[in-house]
Design a protein around this motif. Structure first.
Motif, PDB file in Angstrom:
ATOM      1  N   SER A  24       2.883   4.872   4.008  1.00 10.95           N
ATOM      2  CA  SER A  24       1.897   3.823   3.771  1.00 10.95           C
ATOM      3  C   SER A  24       0.711   4.345   2.982  1.00 10.95           C
ATOM      4  O   SER A  24       0.141   3.637   2.152  1.00 10.95           O
ATOM      5  CB  SER A  24       1.392   3.259   5.098  1.00 10.95           C
ATOM      6  N   SER A  25       0.336   5.570   3.237  1.00 10.06           N
ATOM      7  CA  SER A  25      -0.816   6.163   2.558  1.00 10.06           C
ATOM      8  C   SER A  25      -0.526   6.510   1.115  1.00 10.06           C
ATOM      9  O   SER A  25      -1.392   6.390   0.253  1.00 10.06           O
ATOM     10  CB  SER A  25      -1.264   7.435   3.280  1.00 10.06           C
ATOM     11  N   LEU A  26       0.701   6.957   0.845  1.00 10.59           N
ATOM     12  CA  LEU A  26       1.016   7.491  -0.475  1.00 10.59           C
ATOM     13  C   LEU A  26       1.926   6.601  -1.314  1.00 10.59           C
ATOM     14  O   LEU A  26       1.898   6.682  -2.533  1.00 10.59           O
ATOM     15  CB  LEU A  26       1.648   8.879  -0.329  1.00 10.59           C
ATOM     16  N   GLY A  27       2.760   5.807  -0.671  1.00  6.87           N
ATOM     17  CA  GLY A  27       3.675   4.953  -1.408  1.00  6.87           C
ATOM     18  C   GLY A  27       4.757   5.713  -2.153  1.00  6.87           C
ATOM     19  O   GLY A  27       5.363   5.185  -3.072  1.00  6.87           O
ATOM     20  N   ASP A  28       5.018   6.933  -1.772  1.00  6.33           N
ATOM     21  CA  ASP A  28       5.996   7.772  -2.447  1.00  6.33           C
ATOM     22  C   ASP A  28       6.855   8.438  -1.376  1.00  6.33           C
ATOM     23  O   ASP A  28       6.388   9.302  -0.645  1.00  6.33           O
ATOM     24  CB  ASP A  28       5.265   8.813  -3.299  1.00  6.33           C
ATOM     25  N   HIS A  71      -3.400  16.624  -0.588  1.00  2.00           N
ATOM     26  CA  HIS A  71      -2.473  16.246  -1.645  1.00  2.00           C
ATOM     27  C   HIS A  71      -3.198  15.466  -2.742  1.00  2.00           C
ATOM     28  O   HIS A  71      -3.044  15.770  -3.930  1.00  2.00           O
ATOM     29  CB  HIS A  71      -1.326  15.401  -1.074  1.00  2.00           C
ATOM     30  N   LEU A  72      -3.993  14.500  -2.343  1.00  2.00           N
ATOM     31  CA  LEU A  72      -4.708  13.685  -3.330  1.00  2.00           C
ATOM     32  C   LEU A  72      -5.766  14.498  -4.071  1.00  2.00           C
ATOM     33  O   LEU A  72      -5.974  14.314  -5.265  1.00  2.00           O
ATOM     34  CB  LEU A  72      -5.329  12.459  -2.655  1.00  2.00           C
ATOM     35  N   TRP A  80       1.243  11.352 -10.997  1.00  2.00           N
ATOM     36  CA  TRP A  80       2.164  10.635 -10.121  1.00  2.00           C
ATOM     37  C   TRP A  80       1.760   9.190  -9.938  1.00  2.00           C
ATOM     38  O   TRP A  80       2.606   8.335  -9.708  1.00  2.00           O
ATOM     39  CB  TRP A  80       2.301  11.345  -8.779  1.00  2.00           C
ATOM     40  N   GLN A  81       0.481   8.860 -10.071  1.00  2.00           N
ATOM     41  CA  GLN A  81       0.077   7.468  -9.893  1.00  2.00           C
ATOM     42  C   GLN A  81       0.599   6.586 -11.011  1.00  2.00           C
ATOM     43  O   GLN A  81       0.837   5.406 -10.807  1.00  2.00           O
ATOM     44  CB  GLN A  81      -1.447   7.349  -9.803  1.00  2.00           C
TER      45      GLN A  81
END
Length: 176
Positions: A24-28, A71-72, A80-81
């Protein structure tokens, strides 16, 4: 400490929640899988430091949250975004909605609502997004969110209030 005696059982019990939060936080999915493994590796290596001052779930979620932040932070360029929208098809998330009896039209509407919701969540500040996800995806209580995120309860309430206001506005005022 006795909770950590059977670490395989800890992973079995808490991995779904940790993975769901990371996803949910990263979508990956790949990054979430990797960070979930990192989370449990860090927890295993630091198991002697767990003093039971918070629940095991809170401790693990805090580790996961720190991994997300790291990570962010390490991805300032954020290449990656640019490809993130293809990493997780937001329409697929709507399949998680538990209504198999809906008409095709209703399912299409649900998919659009889920897509709009996730788009709204993506536009929240980092703190608002974290609080929102911990509250509504992980179903944590405010005190547990405060403990996990290292914030005081009033700060959590403030971020949650703002996040809900923004999400409701972007959902056309229909978000519950």
């Amino acid at each position: 400490m006795s909770e950590l005696a059977d670490f395989d059982e800890v992973v079995r019990l808490y991995r779904p929640r940790i993975f769901r939060f990371l996803m949910s936080s990263l979508g990956d999915r790949d990054t979430a899988e990797s960070l979930a493994q990192d989370c449990f590796l860090k927890a295993y290596n630091a198991r002697h430091q767990f003093r039971g001052e918070s629940s095991l779930s809170t401790w693990l979620t805090r580790i996961a949250l720190n991994l997300v932040r790291d990570h962010l932070r390490s991805r300032r360029i954020r290449f990656w975004q640019k490809t993130r929208d293809t990493a997780l098809d937001l329409v697929d998330i709507s399949d998680w909605l538990p209504d198999g009896n809906a008409t095709p039209e209703a399912r299409c509407l649900q998919q659009e609502q889920v897509k709009t919701l996730w788009a709204a969540v993506e536009q929240l500040s980092k703190q608002q997004k974290t609080v929102f996800l911990l509250r509504f995806v992980e179903e944590m209580e405010l005190a547990e969110i405060a403990d996990t995120a290292g914030m005081n309860a009033s700060t959590v309430k403030s971020h949650l209030y703002r996040a809900l206001r923004i999400v409701r506005e972007r959902m056309g005022g229909n978000a519950q």
